[in-house]
Enzyme design. Sequence first.
Site, mmCIF file in Angstrom:
data_model
loop_
_atom_site.group_PDB
_atom_site.id
_atom_site.type_symbol
_atom_site.label_atom_id
_atom_site.label_comp_id
_atom_site.label_asym_id
_atom_site.label_seq_id
_atom_site.Cartn_x
_atom_site.Cartn_y
_atom_site.Cartn_z
ATOM 1 N N GLU A 264 5.719 -5.852 2.190
ATOM 2 C CA GLU A 264 5.168 -5.100 1.051
ATOM 3 C C GLU A 264 4.948 -3.676 1.522
ATOM 4 O OE1 GLU A 264 5.026 -6.094 -1.869
ATOM 5 O OE2 GLU A 264 4.886 -8.283 -1.844
ATOM 6 N N CYS A 298 -0.675 1.604 -2.844
ATOM 7 C CA CYS A 298 0.783 1.521 -2.848
ATOM 8 C C CYS A 298 1.319 1.606 -4.268
ATOM 9 C CB CYS A 298 1.262 0.244 -2.160
ATOM 10 S SG CYS A 298 0.508 -1.262 -2.800
#
Length: 512
Positions: A264, A298
């Site tokens: 990720e 993010c």
Amino acid sequence: MIDIGEVLKQLGIAQINNGVSTGIKNWYGDGDVLASFSPVDGRKIAEVNQAEQADYDKVVEKSLQAFKVWRMVPAPKRGEIVRQMGEQLRKHKQALSTLVSYEMGKSLQEGLGEVQEMIDICDFAVGISRQLYGLSMHSERFQHRMYEQWHPLGVVGIISAFNFPVAVWSWNAMLAWVCGDVCVWKPSEKTPLTAIACQEIIKTVLKENNVPEGVSSIVVGGKEVGAWLASDTRIALVSATGSTPMGRSVGEVVAGRLGKSLLELGGNNAIIVTPSADLSIAIPGIVFGAVGTAGQRCTSTRRLIVQAGIYEEVKNRLTKAYSQLRIGNPLDANIHVGPLIDKRAVAQYQASVEKIRAAGGKFIVEPAVLAGQGYESGCYVVPCIAEVENSYPVVQHETFAPILYLIKYETLEEAINIQNDVPQGLSSAIFTLNIRESEQFLSQAGSDCGIANVNIGTSGAEIGGAFGGEKETGGGRESGSDAWKAYMRRQTNTINYGATLPLAQGIKFEIE
């Protein structure tokens, strides 16, 4: 001012001397001391010893032994233990949220939200513990049965980032545990105390249920710990959250030993605003996406792609909204924007600002680094907005700071092409009341991101859906949906319950 010593004491991890934290229980290693400093005020919170190679090896061996026990516990019973973990997190929610906010720098409200995500994933994992379904298939052979079943992988290594110091670990750990795996956690060296607090909370539940401690382990340290996990053939799966360069390094090493990885990584997330958009909901969504957690998610909104006909109106509304932002101590409920994680992050913010100017970008909300009373840590910056072209090299890269790029478009097809024309592919959104526009954005010719939203921003993913992205974001999926499959190995079984041995594809193989 927050009494951080008291918070650490409530979480059971501090040695307190006259109300002052003097250190953390030293069972994590015998290596160099790692100090945790708060970006809120620059104070040193506490110290913890980092792990050395020998400490790491002991942890992994302990985990391997625990796995032999844990994998034999029925999945629903594993789920019951995870349920108890959720109850303990509820009990410690306020203290843990305060520590998250103080050690990382996000607002207390966001800290509370992060711990709530942990609680939610516990609830989700409990349900999954009774739904680890396999398939059954019809065999082409007479009196044969075929089916699939799922088995735990073994030891799962989890590398987490500072921006969500506890939630993303829990997305991995809770699912891995109900799947029958054991976990070794390498938290960010910038936020070790929140990780240690979680470990202490989990340990109490394991002890009460007579579960081996090695089911949940932590290894505090820097990049070398991540390198140990990546190269260790005893680690069945490495789940890594962080920058694209970090993930590329981990992925290459894990792939080199034919291990499994779940990555990720970076995002460069865009919101498209069309002429039919309801700006009363679009502007708050854009602002929160861009400045929430000081732009250190993010999923933070990096690029705003606005149709030419409404460009000036959107720009004016954003400028007005940014003028109302309050920057300061994130533990103050009236504050919108807290600090960046450290001075290195501030330097990266400044470097990107200079690159924007050099490329020809124009700031409509000027950047600045704040100093003086309330900003003594040197980690506070002003969220800014720059008019740019998507092709600028600085726009193509992720800067973990509250910098919003404003880009103009004419047609929706052009906007989608701009949205997709970056190396990353995590989160995306469109604000529109036109169903054709929303469906085009969500179609196979639309957004190429793992997350695509309509009339909500790029941040705020729910645990019920699988979280992750494409391209340089890594392709991993965590949290909801069927993400549990990443933590298990698939096995196909064929059973012959007849008296003959027919071979597949009608092959004849006769012997005396």
